[in-house]
Enzyme design. Sequence first.
Site, PDB file in Angstrom:
ATOM      1  N   LYS A   1       0.910  -1.547  -6.250  1.00 47.66           N
ATOM      2  CA  LYS A   1       0.642  -2.173  -4.960  1.00 47.66           C
ATOM      3  C   LYS A   1       1.228  -3.570  -4.985  1.00 47.66           C
ATOM      4  O   LYS A   1       1.439  -4.169  -6.052  1.00 47.66           O
ATOM      5  CB  LYS A   1      -0.865  -2.262  -4.674  1.00 47.66           C
TER       6      LYS A   1
ATOM      7  N   LYS B   1      -4.838   8.298  -6.470  1.00 40.76           N
ATOM      8  CA  LYS B   1      -4.409   8.986  -5.247  1.00 40.76           C
ATOM      9  C   LYS B   1      -3.202   9.877  -5.527  1.00 40.76           C
ATOM     10  O   LYS B   1      -3.151  11.040  -5.099  1.00 40.76           O
ATOM     11  CB  LYS B   1      -4.082   7.956  -4.167  1.00 40.76           C
TER      12      LYS B   1
ATOM     13  N   ASN C   1      -2.652   1.443  13.297  1.00 38.52           N
ATOM     14  CA  ASN C   1      -1.711   2.559  13.234  1.00 38.52           C
ATOM     15  C   ASN C   1      -2.382   3.856  12.795  1.00 38.52           C
ATOM     16  O   ASN C   1      -2.082   4.926  13.330  1.00 38.52           O
ATOM     17  CB  ASN C   1      -0.565   2.219  12.271  1.00 38.52           C
TER      18      ASN C   1
ATOM     19  N   LYS D   1       4.157   3.836  -7.429  1.00 35.32           N
ATOM     20  CA  LYS D   1       4.342   3.921  -5.977  1.00 35.32           C
ATOM     21  C   LYS D   1       3.205   3.198  -5.294  1.00 35.32           C
ATOM     22  O   LYS D   1       2.045   3.358  -5.679  1.00 35.32           O
ATOM     23  CB  LYS D   1       4.341   5.396  -5.548  1.00 35.32           C
TER      24      LYS D   1
ATOM     25  N   SER E   1       5.737   9.510   1.812  1.00 39.84           N
ATOM     26  CA  SER E   1       6.617   8.573   1.114  1.00 39.84           C
ATOM     27  C   SER E   1       7.347   9.283  -0.020  1.00 39.84           C
ATOM     28  O   SER E   1       8.539   9.043  -0.267  1.00 39.84           O
ATOM     29  CB  SER E   1       5.815   7.390   0.562  1.00 39.84           C
TER      30      SER E   1
ATOM     31  N   THR F   1      -0.327   9.047   7.345  1.00 42.46           N
ATOM     32  CA  THR F   1      -1.690   8.774   6.868  1.00 42.46           C
ATOM     33  C   THR F   1      -2.718   9.379   7.813  1.00 42.46           C
ATOM     34  O   THR F   1      -3.690  10.018   7.381  1.00 42.46           O
ATOM     35  CB  THR F   1      -1.926   7.267   6.713  1.00 42.46           C
TER      36      THR F   1
END
Length: 428
Positions: A104, A92, A219, A68, A356, A188
């Site tokens: 990523k 993470k 953001n 992910k 997510s 986040t």
Amino acid sequence: MSDSLFDDASRRLERALKYVSLSEDTKERLKYPKATLIVSIPVRMDDGSLRVFQGYRVRYDDTRGPTKGGIRYHPNVSIDEVKSLAFWMTFKCAVVSLPFGGAKGGITVNPKELSRMELERLSRGYIDAIADFIGPDVDIPAPDMYTNPMIMGWMMDQYSIIRRQLSPAVITGKPVTIGGSLGRSTATAMGAFFGIETIMPKFKYIPQKTTVAVQGFGNVGALLAELLCQAGYKVVAVSDSQGGIYSPHGLDIPSIRQYKESNKGIQAVYCQGTVCNIVEHKVLTNEELLALDVDILIPAALENQITEENVKDIKAKFIFEAANGPTTSAADIVLEERGIHVFPDILINAGGVTVSYFEWVQNRSGLYWTLDEVNQKLKEKMVVETEKIWQISQELSISMRTAAYVHGLNRLGEAINAKGTRAFYAKG
């Protein structure tokens, strides 16, 4: 000593390995990404010319589940950066106990130079190039720097066209109207806020007497600044790529967000209409913001912002990393020696990947949750894992960063042991 971002990231792993009991095979395995893909993406531009962009996708480790991780569009994207980000994502996901490994992706591009149609062609071309490398049970991309729900929607649609079946679970961070989760775009920042709220009472700090500086007013940083402001914290400085503003009396964060969206910058905020009269302020650079004498410093921009060169200027008592990799390993050592508490990215900004995961679960089940349900589940996850890492740091007398890696390593080690050794023997 190498200047590679990945080499620097790996040093955190070396420090944490001293505090865990893992086999040498497991340790060796975690030092390298499982798979790396580099692709060329030809795009027909609006003027009829052809440009070829470099794209990347790295799957670091899939022991705990499909990998992910986000996709970023930035001129400085490189395979070294993408590999480092995939490394951080692996830990993470383990830190917050998600059934995922880390990945990523990215494209070396300045998206601000592209038209909407060029951006869509680039995004669909990227999926064409990596379609066999991703999938709902293999690798699930998401938005990252300069990508957004619209781009994720294009990517999901392109993957569905290739597979000839609707595949919403292949991408997270999509628009809600095509399978996205409520609360994903704010996740986040919300996760970071829950982490801060869990930690600060342990040091007897109350919001009204706590000053905050936020580097990066995108953001994540902008919403986190507003959440802290609403909770009573005194946000005294914010900055974007063009610079920032500072007022010891505190800033009107909602107004700054409004004008930033309208004018694409922070510095001119207090020169717009009657907003000029809200509070006196000082214009400052990103470097000056990092050196402010505040209680909490929040790096929410790019990697390598606090380095060996500027760490001596840091005056904040607490650093909460809302960005990925904002502090180098060399700076980490100095901060620890000076008694400055650093709360690491692999915990503090894990809210995005957590929601997510929620989106992926909703896509696969066909059942969708309310915003309150999403935020409550996120809060529970962040509070529980923050408390566990805090306990590890206290029991072992180690930094929160090292404690987070210890926490992640223990979970990864358990998963690797459960699957057994995958050995390959040469003939003869």
